[in-house]
Design a protein around this motif. Structure first.
Motif, short mmCIF file in Angstrom:
data_model
loop_
_atom_site.label_atom_id
_atom_site.label_comp_id
_atom_site.label_asym_id
_atom_site.label_seq_id
_atom_site.Cartn_x
_atom_site.Cartn_y
_atom_site.Cartn_z
N UNK A 39 -13.52 -7.96 -31.25
CA UNK A 39 -14.86 -8.48 -32.06
C UNK A 39 -16.08 -9.03 -30.74
N UNK A 40 -16.55 -9.12 -30.75
CA UNK A 40 -18.20 -9.57 -30.53
C UNK A 40 -18.83 -10.15 -30.98
N UNK A 41 -19.30 -9.97 -31.29
CA UNK A 41 -20.13 -10.24 -32.33
C UNK A 41 -20.58 -9.52 -34.07
N UNK A 42 -20.56 -10.90 -34.98
CA UNK A 42 -21.18 -9.64 -36.73
C UNK A 42 -22.19 -11.21 -37.01
N UNK A 78 -20.67 4.86 -31.34
CA UNK A 78 -19.73 4.53 -30.12
C UNK A 78 -20.79 4.83 -29.04
N UNK A 79 -20.91 4.08 -27.71
CA UNK A 79 -22.73 3.64 -26.24
C UNK A 79 -21.45 2.62 -25.29
N UNK A 80 -22.62 3.68 -24.58
CA UNK A 80 -21.45 2.84 -23.03
C UNK A 80 -22.44 1.88 -22.73
N UNK A 81 -21.61 0.39 -22.51
CA UNK A 81 -22.24 -0.52 -22.04
C UNK A 81 -22.43 -0.80 -20.75
N UNK A 82 -23.60 -0.51 -20.25
CA UNK A 82 -23.97 0.43 -18.85
C UNK A 82 -24.55 -1.13 -17.85
N UNK A 83 -25.31 -1.55 -18.83
CA UNK A 83 -25.95 -2.81 -18.37
C UNK A 83 -25.58 -3.94 -19.14
N UNK A 110 -15.82 -3.26 -29.95
CA UNK A 110 -14.97 -2.64 -28.84
C UNK A 110 -13.17 -2.25 -29.17
N UNK A 111 -12.32 -1.06 -29.22
CA UNK A 111 -11.60 -0.59 -29.83
C UNK A 111 -11.40 0.37 -28.59
N UNK A 112 -9.64 0.96 -28.98
CA UNK A 112 -8.69 1.47 -27.98
C UNK A 112 -9.65 3.09 -28.35
N UNK A 113 -9.91 3.18 -29.69
CA UNK A 113 -10.46 4.32 -30.30
C UNK A 113 -11.27 4.57 -31.66
N UNK A 114 -12.01 5.00 -31.70
CA UNK A 114 -13.23 5.06 -33.27
C UNK A 114 -12.00 5.43 -34.48
N UNK A 156 -11.49 0.42 -23.01
CA UNK A 156 -11.12 0.00 -24.36
C UNK A 156 -13.09 1.31 -24.15
N UNK A 157 -13.44 1.51 -26.22
CA UNK A 157 -14.53 2.35 -25.86
C UNK A 157 -15.48 1.83 -26.97
N UNK A 158 -16.86 0.94 -26.99
CA UNK A 158 -17.35 -0.28 -27.16
C UNK A 158 -18.20 1.05 -28.27
N UNK A 159 -18.74 0.07 -29.07
CA UNK A 159 -19.00 0.66 -30.92
C UNK A 159 -20.04 -0.60 -31.60
#
Length: 100
Positions: free
Chosen positions: A37-40, A82-87, A54-58, A1-4
């Motif tokens: 969706x995580x939060x809004x 799009x971003x990569x949640x590394x922390x 998050x979703x499979x693609x933009x 999954x990609x994150x946005x």
């Protein structure tokens, strides 16, 4: 999954779209139910909103948000980052690492 991060910017005064907020929130709930969706919430001042997703693609996420009542009425523009949640906080690990 990609994150946005999704930035929603109103194209009309809030007073114009205020009556559509319940429909918009019901639409968002479908994204929560999918596990996307995580939060809004609204920005302060009320010129738009922010969503963490998050979703499979933009493209999948853009298609999903094309069904938002705000989008259908031309009340908002959407910016997808799009971003990569590394922390992240440990309690988010499952949501970030697993596919729905």
């Amino acid at each position: 999954m990609k994150h946005f991060l999704i930035e929603i910017t109103y194209t009309v005064p809030f007073s114009t779209l205020e009556a559509v907020v319940p429909e918009h929130r019901a639409f968002l709930q479908t994204g929560y139910d999918k596990g996307w969706l995580l939060l809004s919430g609204p920005m302060n001042p009320r010129t738009g909103g922010i969503v963490v997703a998050r979703a499979p693609s933009q493209e999948d996420l853009q298609y999903f948000f094309s069904g938002d009542p705000y989008a259908l009425r031309g009340f908002a523009l959407y910016r997808f980052v799009e971003f990569d949640p590394v922390k992240y906080q440990p309690f988010l690990a499952e949501w970030i690492q697993e596919a729905p």
